[in-house]
Design an enzyme around this catalytic site. Structure first.
Site, PDB file in Angstrom:
ATOM      1  N   LYS A  32     -54.223 -18.573  39.655  1.00  0.00           N
ATOM      2  CA  LYS A  32     -55.599 -19.074  39.639  1.00  0.00           C
ATOM      3  C   LYS A  32     -56.553 -17.903  39.533  1.00  0.00           C
ATOM      4  O   LYS A  32     -56.220 -16.786  39.959  1.00  0.00           O
ATOM      5  CB  LYS A  32     -55.906 -19.843  40.927  1.00  0.00           C
TER       6      LYS A  32
ATOM      7  N   GLY B 182     -67.522 -36.735  43.182  1.00  0.00           N
ATOM      8  CA  GLY B 182     -67.405 -35.643  42.209  1.00  0.00           C
ATOM      9  C   GLY B 182     -67.510 -36.202  40.807  1.00  0.00           C
ATOM     10  O   GLY B 182     -66.854 -37.206  40.490  1.00  0.00           O
ATOM     11  N   TYR B 183     -68.341 -35.598  39.959  1.00  0.00           N
ATOM     12  CA  TYR B 183     -68.558 -36.149  38.618  1.00  0.00           C
ATOM     13  C   TYR B 183     -68.432 -35.054  37.559  1.00  0.00           C
ATOM     14  O   TYR B 183     -69.192 -34.978  36.611  1.00  0.00           O
ATOM     15  CB  TYR B 183     -69.910 -36.868  38.547  1.00  0.00           C
TER      16      TYR B 183
ATOM     17  N   ASN C  17     -65.336 -32.951  35.143  1.00  0.00           N
ATOM     18  CA  ASN C  17     -64.364 -33.423  34.156  1.00  0.00           C
ATOM     19  C   ASN C  17     -63.454 -34.506  34.747  1.00  0.00           C
ATOM     20  O   ASN C  17     -63.277 -35.581  34.167  1.00  0.00           O
ATOM     21  CB  ASN C  17     -63.552 -32.228  33.639  1.00  0.00           C
ATOM     22  N   ALA C  18     -62.877 -34.249  35.928  1.00  0.00           N
ATOM     23  CA  ALA C  18     -61.901 -35.190  36.499  1.00  0.00           C
ATOM     24  C   ALA C  18     -62.585 -36.475  36.970  1.00  0.00           C
ATOM     25  O   ALA C  18     -62.163 -37.585  36.620  1.00  0.00           O
ATOM     26  CB  ALA C  18     -61.152 -34.523  37.645  1.00  0.00           C
TER      27      ALA C  18
HETATM   28  N1  GLU Z   1     -57.637 -26.273  36.836  1.00  0.00           N
HETATM   29  C1  GLU Z   1     -56.701 -27.358  36.619  1.00  0.00           C
HETATM   30  C2  GLU Z   1     -55.871 -27.582  37.858  1.00  0.00           C
HETATM   31  O1  GLU Z   1     -56.263 -27.256  38.955  1.00  0.00           O
HETATM   32  C3  GLU Z   1     -55.878 -27.165  35.347  1.00  0.00           C
HETATM   33  C4  GLU Z   1     -54.967 -25.985  35.347  1.00  0.00           C
HETATM   34  C5  GLU Z   1     -54.303 -25.715  34.007  1.00  0.00           C
HETATM   35  O2  GLU Z   1     -54.428 -26.509  33.090  1.00  0.00           O
HETATM   36  O3  GLU Z   1     -53.650 -24.665  33.927  1.00  0.00           O
HETATM   37  O4  GLU Z   1     -54.809 -28.161  37.808  1.00  0.00           O
END
Ligand code: GLU
Length: 419
Positions: free
Chosen positions: A109, A221-222, A224-225
């Site tokens: 990350k 939360g609004y 992408n997800a």
């Molecule tokens: N940020 C997203 C997650 O927490 C996607 C991670 C990715 O596609 O590598 O899963």
């Protein structure tokens, strides 16, 4: 002064969750200790020329948590409250996420401490390129592959892919995912996180024999997800979404909220609040609404010891990372809520990211239906494996997901001879 928010440490929480699973698995102490820590991390300092001619210094991180099962994988978050411990926790959860859906990747990350809402597009581009100039040395299709996360977008991925191409002297699109379609992105990546969560919800409703058509839901939360869960929840199942929120607050209409007008209102005003035909509510009120389905899709620590007792949702669909603390997990389990835990529930994003890497590697692209079918297979299998583990071991779903994922990572660690 320490605010309660600051006292919450996501990495301490991630370690506690692992410890519980390790005890149940009777994990070898050396393997356990290895899995409690990131293998590598890079801290970077980034000078960025601002539009007014001044130079501002930003701080960023990239954590490679564990690559025993394959290259590190995980998004980059831009947030003013970002800390190294947040990035470590998110990197740990990525490790369990790629393992639970059984894709051949590890966990990583990244993050930059910044408030992207105050940056101009030019400043955002220069900041993103500066990050890659520092962190690029540890990235690559075979090493570590970033993606979007909170407040990062396909456009930011495009700038990063471009900066990396200049560093290498050639395009290597597979070094980052969540790219625009014109630059090696995958069909179906945009709504993959929400879609994966909806597939889990479908399977959970099937297990518990609950009808989803007309079922009430609230989404916290609004981004992408959350916003695309609003869209897909209505399209796929006819859910009645009675409340949604973002960082500025929420809106409630017991008759249900359509996706298009709410999304258009947010695009126009920057927030869902003050949507005509709905009542403004707080994020706290939204979480405690009497709905069948609660979707935390914002940040960590949304459901904790303070409010778990008041949560009335029967299905907790965790599209956020780390929204529920271990104390709250116990309360929800005792209440009989069915939690679809974060690193299973939101794994659709990284699953299609993996498909994107595969397509980039052989430079041949799939139709959207192919992506949808393969995503469904991966999510359904992972869901059923976790559900069966929870039944077999008589544990809550998060612990079951940990048992499945940690076992897989531990096996790779042992086979490599690391411990
Ligand atoms: N940020 C997203 C997650 O927490 C996607 C991670 C990715 O596609 O590598 O899963």
């Amino acid at each position: 002064m320490d605010t309660p928010q600051k006292a919450f440490n996501p990495f301490a929480m991630a370690q506690r969750q692992l410890d519980e699973a390790a005890a149940l698995l009777q994990l070898d102490p050396a393997v356990h200790e290895l899995l409690r820590w990131p293998l590598r991390e890079l801290h970077v300092t980034l000078p960025v020329k601002m539009d007014d001619g001044s130079t501002k210094i930003f701080h960023g991180y990239r954590v490679q948590y564990n690559d025993a099962r394959g290259p590190n994988k995980g998004g980059i978050r831009y947030h003013s409250a970002e800390t190294i411990d947040t990035v470590r926790a998110l990197a740990a959860w990525m490790t369990w996420k790629t393992a639970v859906v059984d894709i051949p990747l590890g966990g990583g990350k990244g993050g930059i401490v910044c408030d992207p809402k105050t940056l101009s597009p030019g400043e955002l581009e220069r900041l993103s390129r500066a990050y890659i100039r520092q962190v690029g040395r540890m990235l690559g299709l075979e090493k570590d592959v970033p993606a979007p996360d909170v407040y990062t977008t396909p456009q930011i991925m495009a700038w990063m892919a471009d900066e990396y191409a200049f560093m290498q002297g050639y395009n290597e699109f597979g070094m980052i995912t969540g790219k625009p379609l014109a630059l090696g992105g995958s069909a179906g990546r945009g709504d993959a996180t929400a879609r994966g969560g909806m597939i889990c919800l479908r399977e959970a409703a099937r297990e518990l024999q609950v009808e989803l058509k007309g079922a009430t839901a609230a989404i916290q939360g609004y981004g992408n997800a959350g916003s695309l869960a609003h869209k897909l929840g209505r399209e796929l199942f006819g859910l009645k979404i009675v409340a949604v929120s973002d960082s500025r607050g929420g809106i409630h209409n017991p008759e249900g909220l359509d996706y298009e007008p709410v999304a258009a209102h947010k695009a126009r005003t920057g927030s869902v609040i003050d949507f005509p035909g709905a009542r403004n509510i707080t994020n706290e009120e939204l979480l405690e609404l009497d709905v069948l389905i609660l979707v935390p899709a914002a940040l960590e620590n949304a459901i904790n010891a303070d409010n778990a007792g008041q949560i009335r949702g029967k299905f907790i669909v965790e599209l956020a990372n780390g929204p529920t603390t271990p104390e709250a997990d116990r309360v929800l389990h005792e209440k009989g809520a069915y939690v679809i835990p974060d690193f299973l529930c939101n794994a659709g994003g990284v699953t299609v990211s993996y498909f994107e890497m595969v397509q980039n590697a052989y430079n041949y692209y799939w139709e959207e239906e192919v992506v949808h079918t393969r995503l469904d297979q991966k999510m359904t299998t992972a869901f059923r494996t976790v559900h069966a583990m929870a039944q077999q071991k008589k544990v809550h779903n998060r612990l079951a997901a940990y048992l499945v994922a940690v076992n897989r990572v531990a096996e790779a660690v042992r086979l490599r001879g690391w411990a």
